[in-house]
Design a protein around this motif. Sequence first.
Motif, PDB file in Angstrom:
ATOM      1  N   ILE A   2       0.865  -1.196  -0.038  1.00  0.00           N
ATOM      2  CA  ILE A   2       0.038  -0.115  -0.022  1.00  0.00           C
ATOM      3  C   ILE A   2       1.054   1.239   0.129  1.00  0.00           C
ATOM      4  O   ILE A   2       1.962   1.422   0.699  1.00  0.00           O
ATOM      5  N   GLN A   3       0.436   2.276  -0.891  1.00  0.00           N
ATOM      6  CA  GLN A   3       1.334   3.443  -0.864  1.00  0.00           C
ATOM      7  C   GLN A   3       1.818   3.968   0.404  1.00  0.00           C
ATOM      8  O   GLN A   3       0.442   4.177   1.132  1.00  0.00           O
ATOM      9  N   ALA A   4       2.716   4.754   0.294  1.00  0.00           N
ATOM     10  CA  ALA A   4       3.051   5.326   1.789  1.00  0.00           C
ATOM     11  C   ALA A   4       3.073   4.628   3.054  1.00  0.00           C
ATOM     12  O   ALA A   4       2.938   4.939   4.219  1.00  0.00           O
ATOM     13  N   SER A   5       3.430   3.350   2.728  1.00  0.00           N
ATOM     14  CA  SER A   5       3.345   2.283   3.906  1.00  0.00           C
ATOM     15  C   SER A   5       4.525   1.033   3.633  1.00  0.00           C
ATOM     16  O   SER A   5       4.441   0.836   2.471  1.00  0.00           O
ATOM     17  N   SER A   6       5.131   0.936   4.597  1.00  0.00           N
ATOM     18  CA  SER A   6       6.187  -0.175   4.316  1.00  0.00           C
ATOM     19  C   SER A   6       5.583  -1.532   4.647  1.00  0.00           C
ATOM     20  O   SER A   6       6.320  -2.599   4.658  1.00  0.00           O
ATOM     21  N   ALA A   7       4.157  -1.344   5.619  1.00  0.00           N
ATOM     22  CA  ALA A   7       3.813  -2.571   6.147  1.00  0.00           C
ATOM     23  C   ALA A   7       3.299  -3.507   4.920  1.00  0.00           C
ATOM     24  O   ALA A   7       2.739  -3.149   3.808  1.00  0.00           O
ATOM     25  N   PRO A   8       3.487  -4.866   4.746  1.00  0.00           N
ATOM     26  CA  PRO A   8       3.141  -5.643   3.944  1.00  0.00           C
ATOM     27  C   PRO A   8       1.579  -6.108   3.914  1.00  0.00           C
ATOM     28  O   PRO A   8       0.923  -6.040   4.861  1.00  0.00           O
ATOM     29  N   THR A   9       1.134  -6.103   2.799  1.00  0.00           N
ATOM     30  CA  THR A   9      -0.420  -6.456   2.378  1.00  0.00           C
ATOM     31  C   THR A   9      -0.374  -7.952   2.510  1.00  0.00           C
ATOM     32  O   THR A   9       0.503  -8.587   2.562  1.00  0.00           O
ATOM     33  N   SER A  10      -1.535  -8.408   2.444  1.00  0.00           N
ATOM     34  CA  SER A  10      -1.806  -9.873   2.225  1.00  0.00           C
ATOM     35  C   SER A  10      -1.245 -10.385   1.184  1.00  0.00           C
ATOM     36  O   SER A  10      -1.150 -11.696   0.821  1.00  0.00           O
ATOM     37  N   ALA A  11      -0.396  -9.604   0.073  1.00  0.00           N
ATOM     38  CA  ALA A  11       0.051 -10.243  -0.955  1.00  0.00           C
ATOM     39  C   ALA A  11       1.644 -10.314  -0.845  1.00  0.00           C
ATOM     40  O   ALA A  11       2.322 -10.935  -1.808  1.00  0.00           O
ATOM     41  N   GLN A  12       1.894 -10.049   0.225  1.00  0.00           N
ATOM     42  CA  GLN A  12       3.646  -9.852   0.287  1.00  0.00           C
ATOM     43  C   GLN A  12       4.065 -11.020   1.056  1.00  0.00           C
ATOM     44  O   GLN A  12       3.369 -11.788   1.932  1.00  0.00           O
ATOM     45  N   ASN A  13       5.236 -11.447   0.481  1.00  0.00           N
ATOM     46  CA  ASN A  13       5.991 -12.680   1.210  1.00  0.00           C
ATOM     47  C   ASN A  13       6.183 -12.221   2.611  1.00  0.00           C
ATOM     48  O   ASN A  13       6.784 -11.340   2.996  1.00  0.00           O
ATOM     49  N   THR A  14       5.864 -13.192   3.395  1.00  0.00           N
ATOM     50  CA  THR A  14       6.553 -12.988   5.267  1.00  0.00           C
ATOM     51  C   THR A  14       7.472 -13.906   5.324  1.00  0.00           C
ATOM     52  O   THR A  14       8.219 -14.010   6.338  1.00  0.00           O
ATOM     53  N   LEU A  63       2.269 -17.734   1.922  1.00  0.00           N
ATOM     54  CA  LEU A  63       1.056 -17.690   2.455  1.00  0.00           C
ATOM     55  C   LEU A  63       0.509 -16.279   2.713  1.00  0.00           C
ATOM     56  O   LEU A  63       1.355 -15.338   2.492  1.00  0.00           O
ATOM     57  N   ASN A  64      -0.847 -16.013   2.924  1.00  0.00           N
ATOM     58  CA  ASN A  64      -1.534 -14.752   2.804  1.00  0.00           C
ATOM     59  C   ASN A  64      -1.460 -14.352   4.650  1.00  0.00           C
ATOM     60  O   ASN A  64      -2.041 -15.075   5.239  1.00  0.00           O
ATOM     61  N   PRO A  65      -0.962 -13.404   4.744  1.00  0.00           N
ATOM     62  CA  PRO A  65      -0.915 -13.152   6.386  1.00  0.00           C
ATOM     63  C   PRO A  65      -2.082 -12.711   6.983  1.00  0.00           C
ATOM     64  O   PRO A  65      -2.203 -12.624   8.324  1.00  0.00           O
TER      65      PRO A  65
END
Length: 441
Positions: free
Chosen positions: A79-91, A104-106
Motif C-alpha cells: 500500500i502506498q506510503a506504507s512499508s507494511a506488507p499487505t496480504s500479497a507480500q511474502n512473509t 502464505l497470505n498474512p
Amino acid sequence: MNSIGKQVLNALKGEINEIDYQRYIKQLTYDESESKSNLAVFRVPNALIANWVRTKFADKIAHLFEIKTNIKPTVSILIQASSAPTSAQNTAPLNMERPSGSLLNPSYTFQNFVVGDSNNFAFIAAKNVSEKPGVVYNPLFIYGGVGLGKTHLMQSVGNVMLSQGKTVIYTSVEQFLNDFTRHLSNRTMDRFKDKYRKCDLLLIDDIQFLSNKNQIQEEFFHTFDALRNENKQIIITSDKPPKKIGGLEERLKSRFESGLVADIQPPELETKIEIIKKKCEINRVKLDREVINYVATIIENNTREIEGILSKLNAYSQLMGVDITIEFARNVLKEQMAEKRSNITTDLIMETVAKELNIKPSEIRSKSRNSNIVYARRIAIYLSRSLTPNSMPQLAQYFGMKDHTAVSHTMKKIQELMKNDEDFRVKIEELSNKVSVATPE
C-alpha cells in the motif's frame, strides 16, 4: 524506455478486460528501487485493490515477468506510503526455495475467520491442529465448494506455525506437478524431495486435481508417507471428500481418510453478514447495516464474491464522490442482479421456496391452511409477482386462488411484513437471490 514493470502491465492490459484494467491494474505503480530479479514490487492506493490484484492477477503478472526475463519472481503488493506488507507480500525469507506462488497470505488468520454453523467443525479441527501439529488429525482433510474458506483455514494453521519458526510449504497440486516436472527434467529430484519431505507443515490445495495423474500420485504418496512417518503435519483441501474423488488410487484415499475429514458448507445468511462486516473492518470500507444486509442477500455460496462487490462499491463511491447508500448499492449492482433474473419462472420459484422451507411444491399450491404452508405460499406468490412478468390473474390461476384480489391481499401482507420486520425483509431478499441463481430440476 519503460521499466520492466511497466512493460509487464502494458502486456497485461491486452489480456484482461478494460473494466478490470481501469479499476485495478491502472492503480499499480512499479517500485523499481525495491524490486529485484526474483521480486517484483508494486504499490497501490488501498488494501481492497491490493487484495483483488493478489487474488486475480498476481500469478499472471509473475508469468509475464517470466516470459520477459526468464525468471518468475514473487509478486509483492504494498500500500502506498506504507512499508507494511499487505496480504500479497511474502512473509518468509526470499531465499527459501518453495513452489512458485506458494506464499502464505498474512491476513488468513483464525482471528479473521468468521465462524458459523456451516464451518464450525472445520474451524475447531484446524485450531486443534495448529496447537498440536503432527499429533492430532494428521492429515486434516478439509472439503467444500469454492470460496467457502478452506484455504483460509489451511493457511491460518500455516501462519501460526510460521510465527513459531517452523518450515511451512503451501502449494496447489498444479504447482506441485510443475515443480516435480521441472526437477525431473533437470535431474535434481534430490532437491525436490528435500523441499517437500523436510518441512514441518505441508499445505496442499485442490487435491482433486491429482485425478488420473499416475506419476504424480506415486510421488505424492511417497511424500505423504515420508512426512507422516516423521510426525510432520499435512493439511489437504478438496472440493469433495476423498471417497468421491475419481481417478485416485485407493491407497491415497485410505491415507486421506486416516486422519480427520471435515467439510465446510455454504454459509447461512447470518454468517454471510458477519463475514461482510469483518471484510469491511479489514479493508476500512464503511457500509451501514442496510447495505451490509443487501450485499449478504445477493451473494451466492462463494464468499469470495464479497471482495469483488466491496471493491466495486468502493471504487464507484470514490470515483463519483458519494457515500455508499442502499440506493447507490442497488444501482451499482443492478446489472449483476439483472443477469441472474433473466430466466426466472414461477415453477422455479416454487421449487426453490419449497426446498428452502422444507415443504412440497404440491402443498404450496394446495388449499391447506396450515400456517407453515400459508407462509410458504405467500412468499412464493410475492416472489412470482416481483420476479416474473406474470399478472395477478395469471398467478391467481396458477396458485388455485379465487381471483386476483387474493394475490393483491398477499402482496400487501408481505410488503407490510417487510416494512416492519427487517429480518424478514432480509430473508425475502436472500430467497429472491437464491431463486435468481437456481437451476431448474
